[in-house]
Design an enzyme around this catalytic site. Structure first.
Site, mmCIF file in Angstrom:
data_model
loop_
_atom_site.group_PDB
_atom_site.id
_atom_site.type_symbol
_atom_site.label_atom_id
_atom_site.label_comp_id
_atom_site.label_asym_id
_atom_site.label_seq_id
_atom_site.Cartn_x
_atom_site.Cartn_y
_atom_site.Cartn_z
ATOM 1 N N ASP A 172 0.466 -2.324 -9.901
ATOM 2 C CA ASP A 172 0.136 -3.514 -10.694
ATOM 3 C C ASP A 172 0.360 -3.280 -12.185
ATOM 4 O O ASP A 172 0.995 -4.081 -12.872
ATOM 5 C CB ASP A 172 -1.327 -3.923 -10.471
ATOM 6 C CG ASP A 172 -1.643 -4.112 -9.002
ATOM 7 O OD1 ASP A 172 -0.687 -4.179 -8.206
ATOM 8 O OD2 ASP A 172 -2.828 -4.186 -8.651
ATOM 9 N N ASP A 203 2.157 2.373 -2.823
ATOM 10 C CA ASP A 203 2.096 3.000 -4.160
ATOM 11 C C ASP A 203 1.187 4.218 -4.206
ATOM 12 O O ASP A 203 1.571 5.270 -4.701
ATOM 13 C CB ASP A 203 1.767 1.969 -5.264
ATOM 14 C CG ASP A 203 0.387 1.332 -5.159
ATOM 15 O OD1 ASP A 203 -0.256 1.453 -4.086
ATOM 16 O OD2 ASP A 203 -0.041 0.701 -6.140
ATOM 17 N N GLY A 235 -4.434 -11.860 -5.610
ATOM 18 C CA GLY A 235 -3.433 -10.883 -5.200
ATOM 19 C C GLY A 235 -2.182 -10.865 -6.063
ATOM 20 O O GLY A 235 -1.179 -10.271 -5.679
ATOM 21 N N LEU A 236 -2.212 -11.515 -7.230
ATOM 22 C CA LEU A 236 -1.038 -11.477 -8.114
ATOM 23 C C LEU A 236 -1.309 -10.619 -9.353
ATOM 24 O O LEU A 236 -0.627 -10.722 -10.355
ATOM 25 C CB LEU A 236 -0.625 -12.895 -8.539
ATOM 26 C CG LEU A 236 -0.196 -13.839 -7.405
ATOM 27 C CD1 LEU A 236 0.235 -15.187 -7.967
ATOM 28 C CD2 LEU A 236 0.940 -13.248 -6.580
ATOM 29 N N SER A 237 -2.347 -9.796 -9.271
ATOM 30 C CA SER A 237 -2.659 -8.834 -10.337
ATOM 31 C C SER A 237 -3.116 -9.461 -11.640
ATOM 32 O O SER A 237 -2.648 -9.102 -12.717
ATOM 33 C CB SER A 237 -1.444 -7.961 -10.651
ATOM 34 O OG SER A 237 -1.316 -6.994 -9.707
ATOM 35 N N SER A 238 -4.060 -10.374 -11.548
ATOM 36 C CA SER A 238 -4.590 -10.939 -12.787
ATOM 37 C C SER A 238 -5.321 -9.862 -13.585
ATOM 38 O O SER A 238 -5.296 -9.881 -14.816
ATOM 39 C CB SER A 238 -5.515 -12.117 -12.492
ATOM 40 O OG SER A 238 -6.583 -11.706 -11.676
ATOM 41 N N GLU A 270 -8.822 1.092 -14.675
ATOM 42 C CA GLU A 270 -9.240 0.401 -13.460
ATOM 43 C C GLU A 270 -9.841 1.387 -12.444
ATOM 44 O O GLU A 270 -10.850 1.103 -11.812
ATOM 45 C CB GLU A 270 -8.052 -0.364 -12.848
ATOM 46 C CG GLU A 270 -8.456 -1.138 -11.630
ATOM 47 C CD GLU A 270 -7.867 -2.533 -11.544
ATOM 48 O OE1 GLU A 270 -7.212 -2.990 -12.501
ATOM 49 O OE2 GLU A 270 -8.078 -3.168 -10.496
ATOM 50 N N SER A 324 -12.747 -15.977 -22.811
ATOM 51 C CA SER A 324 -11.782 -16.305 -21.762
ATOM 52 C C SER A 324 -11.719 -17.819 -21.588
ATOM 53 O O SER A 324 -12.713 -18.455 -21.226
ATOM 54 C CB SER A 324 -12.194 -15.657 -20.435
ATOM 55 O OG SER A 324 -11.611 -16.388 -19.367
ATOM 56 N N HIS A 349 0.808 -1.224 0.000
ATOM 57 C CA HIS A 349 0.000 0.000 0.000
ATOM 58 C C HIS A 349 0.842 1.276 0.000
ATOM 59 O O HIS A 349 0.373 2.333 0.393
ATOM 60 C CB HIS A 349 -0.966 0.009 1.190
ATOM 61 C CG HIS A 349 -1.992 -1.088 1.109
ATOM 62 N ND1 HIS A 349 -3.276 -0.878 0.712
ATOM 63 C CD2 HIS A 349 -1.900 -2.429 1.350
ATOM 64 C CE1 HIS A 349 -3.944 -2.030 0.725
ATOM 65 N NE2 HIS A 349 -3.123 -2.989 1.107
HETATM 66 C C1 GLA Z 1 -3.517 -3.752 -4.904
HETATM 67 C C2 GLA Z 1 -3.534 -2.461 -5.705
HETATM 68 C C3 GLA Z 1 -2.142 -1.877 -5.831
HETATM 69 C C4 GLA Z 1 -1.462 -1.742 -4.474
HETATM 70 C C5 GLA Z 1 -1.565 -3.053 -3.705
HETATM 71 C C6 GLA Z 1 -1.087 -2.921 -2.287
HETATM 72 O O1 GLA Z 1 -2.830 -4.734 -5.599
HETATM 73 O O2 GLA Z 1 -4.051 -2.724 -6.991
HETATM 74 O O3 GLA Z 1 -2.197 -0.627 -6.479
HETATM 75 O O4 GLA Z 1 -2.002 -0.693 -3.753
HETATM 76 O O5 GLA Z 1 -2.904 -3.528 -3.655
HETATM 77 O O6 GLA Z 1 0.273 -2.647 -2.252
#
Ligand code: GLA
Length: 697
Positions: free
Chosen positions: A491, A354, A443-446, A479, A385, A352
């Protein structure tokens, strides 16, 4: 026992490939593979039809000879339920066991000989009558089905007695009762139709003091107690995707032994050597925690989609491309013209930070999202998909609507189109298949990987130039403003600008980066808690709001500019949140140095501090994360572990000694599962390049 026995079965085609790979004749393969089980068959020259496309088994059912697996193509009872009209085979026929007897007498000391009683009852019934027909019969005329099954069982029992007299070491029955997610028919019906007859078949071996193996694919959880009750000794093939190994071993480890276990659906066809090795070790540890009770091997016959050698990535790109191309053809016809990819990410330090314009140490990972596309003449985008088996489409001329809140996955690509269109960039329609190896909502930014892969595709199709930084900013805008998730830049930046071979120390204020190479001997490992992330949107927004409040109270533009002395003047929840961010920001810089220098003490300490802050000050740790942290840190070889992404469940990240990743994964999984009942996924990741077009392999 001095080692775990192993058993690898294969189709005829795969047998030829394996023999070629090892440079041995096909007959020597069982030895070369160190197989322990030898299945003997009845001697029966299977006749074929005129053009050689159908082969008939001993019972008269026909099988397509052109396929690699079993493809049923003739059911002798298809049009008639008159059981007397069927030419029932004679289990007492002379010579039937000749070859088996020769094999039994020539067997080696390490070989366990079983008769191949595959397709023994239910499968035998449908191969004689037809699958749909027998399923209907089971409902409409169960008495007739009982008669059919009685006749089949009588033959199997007579055959089994002959095999026992010939000196086999145990029984082997095959009968599939399960599909991927449930039984093929109800346990109640199974208990009425199958159980008593199967019990009588088992009894031939059990009464002679011999063990019994049953092969049944699919999720047969519901009837496991019944199988134990009728004396089953060994269960095969224990597919990891349908019967969780840790659960199976805990619930049935003292009642059953297991045979099989290594996924032929996923790990073997798609994994590289490292992935397969880790899965094999995990399988052995989970199914045979005491070192016994397991005949280890692929969870089915290996087919030729399993490469005899493995590539260097989690998915062999050529195979993944083949699959995606096949899907493209199926969904849209023809072939894709362009391919793009974008990776997921894991933050190694800096939760958090960023959106507080601070620092974050990020690793773009070797799990990514692909888009295979073909441009269209009009301005329609049609997407499929592969992961979700779901279609979305939108018209580029009508995407002005905002605030769709990410309720549908199509909102991400649509949002990207919206953000790009707002910049007046020319956009063209396309048909596209999306395939991702980034786990969704963990939590891996899919979502960023999807956005960035789509953005790169629009850029390529539109023929315009744009830097990765700007593309990342626009994806973030999509987003923030279209989907309605007010995330920072982490991300999208990681997905667009990652670099193979190193992590990036990112300054979220000016987007400058410094590459950080992890010291030799240290690997980043993902620990997926497999606990769902809930309420993230609201909680995330609330954290962000407290930080902004803190910054305003302190009179700084962002918390990046605050110090601990500043924070000490605040109070309440705002103070806790701000204290975490300021401390976390400092830890990012320290961690970058510690990882590069391989300072294990510092890595462990910084991780522990980061996690404690996330737990007590920022309050983003779920109970499963606390358990995972404990399990991870108890494993010898783990240097440090902490939260990743936004927190609230999902994935965590650990730093592990390179040679110890398998052991750490196995020990952590076991411990975590015992405490939560969840089966985590723990795997090392490599640093990967950011979003780009990719060549067709
Ligand atoms: C999510 C958000 C990011 C970042 C993280 C926490 O992944 O998309 O921008 O804030 O949480 O570090």
């Amino acid at each position: 026992m001095d080692r775990l026995p192993v058993q690898t079965n294969y189709t005829a085609k795969m047998g030829r490939l394996l023999a070629e790979h090892f440079g041995v004749p096909v007959e020597e393969l069982p030895d070369r593979l160190d197989n322990h089980l030898l299945r003997v068959d009845i001697s029966y020259p299977r006749p074929v039809n005129e053009d050689g496309t159908i082969e008939f088994d001993w019972w008269g059912a026909g099988w397509d000879t052109r396929t690699e697996g079993y493809w049923h193509s003739f059911a002798p009872l298809k049009d008639s339920r008159d059981l007397d009209r069927l030419a029932w085979p004679n289990p007492e026929a002379a010579g039937l066991l000749d070859a088996a007897v020769r094999t039994i007498s020539a067997r080696g000391a390490d070989t366990f000989v079983v008769p191949n009683l595959g397709m023994c009852l239910f499968e035998r019934a449908w191969s004689l009558r037809g699958f749909e027909a027998v399923m209907m019969d089971m409902i409409e005329r169960p008495e007739w089905v009982e008669e059919l099954l009685d006749r089949i069982a009588a033959s199997q029992i007579a055959l089994s007695k002959r095999f026992v007299a010939a000196g086999v070491d145990g029984g082997y029955f095959g009968d599939d009762y399960g599909a991927q997610r449930s039984m093929l028919f109800s346990p109640r019906l199974w208990r009425r139709l199958i159980k008593p007859r199967l019990a009588a078949m088992f009894a031939v071996f059990l009464d002679a003091g011999l063990p019994v193996i049953l092969h049944s694919d699919g999720d047969i959880r519901a009837i496991l107690p019944d199988l134990v009750e009728i004396g089953l000794t060994t269960l095969n093939p224990v597919q990891p995707e349908v019967l969780e190994h840790i659960w199976l071993s805990r619930e049935y480890g003292s009642k059953l032994s297991f045979y099989g276990g290594i996924s032929t659906q996923d790990v073997l066809p798609t994994g590289n050597a490292e992935v397969i090795r880790a899965a094999t070790i995990a399988c052995a540890r989970q199914l045979a925690p005491g070192g016994t009770g397991l005949l280890l091997g692929p969870s089915h016959r290996m087919q030729s989609d399993i490469p005899p050698r493995s590539g260097t990535r989690c998915w062999r790109p050529s195979m993944r491309q083949e699959r995606v191309a096949r899907l493209f053809k199926e969904k849209f016809g023809g072939e894709p013209a362009l391919w793009s990819r974008a990776p997921g990410r894991v933050d190694l330090m800096g939760s958090h930070t960023d959106y507080n314009l601070g620092f974050v140490l990020t690793l773009s990972i070797s799990r990514d999202t692909w888009v295979a596309a073909r441009p269209r003449e009009d301005r329609i985008v049609r997407l499929y998909s592969a992961n979700l088996d779901s279609r979305e489409s939108f018209d580029l001329r009508a995407i002005a609507v905002r605030g769709n809140s990410g309720a549908r996955w199509g909102d991400y690509p649509r949002g990207v189109a919206w953000a790009l269109a707002a910049e007046r960039l020319p956009l063209g329609g396309f048909d596209g298949v999306i395939h991702s190896t980034v786990p969704i909502r963990s939590g891996l930014s899919s979502s960023a990987a999807l956005e960035c892969a789509v953005a790169v595709m629009f850029r390529a199709l539109g023929g315009w130039e744009m830097s990765g930084e700007r593309l990342a900013r626009l994806c973030q805008r999509a987003e923030n403003e279209y989907v309605g998730m007010n995330c920072g830049i982490l991300d999208q930046f990681s997905s667009c600008l990652g670099r193979a071979g190193c992590a990036l120390l990112l300054d979220c204020r000016d987007l400058s980066t410094r590459p950080v190479r992890l010291a030799e001997g240290i690997r980043a490992v993902i620990c997926d808690t497999k606990s769902p992330r809930e309420l993230v949107g609201g909680e995330y927004g609330a954290r962000r709001a407290r930080c902004e409040e803190g910054a305003a109270l302190l009179g700084v533009r962002a918390l990046r500019d605050a110090t601990m002395a500043h924070v000490a003047t605040l109070s309440g929840e705002v103070r806790k949140r701000c204290e975490f961010i300021v401390g976390e920001n400092e830890r990012v810089l320290a961690m970058s140095d510690a990882l590069a220098a391989g300072d294990r003490g510092a890595i462990g300490r910084l991780c522990a501090e980061s996690f404690a802050g996330a737990r007590d000050l920022y309050e983003i740790c779920s109970p499963s994360m606390l358990t995972m942290m404990e399990a991870m840190m108890a494993a010898p070889g783990a240097i440090g572990a902490r939260q990743a992404g936004a927190g609230f469940g999902g994935c965590m990240v650990a730093f592990v000694e390179t040679g110890k990743t398998d052991e750490v994964a196995a020990a952590t999984s076991e411990d975590y599962n015992k405490k939560t009942g969840l089966t985590p996924e723990i795997y090392p990741v490599e640093a990967a390049d950011g979003a780009a077009l990719m060549p067709v392999v």
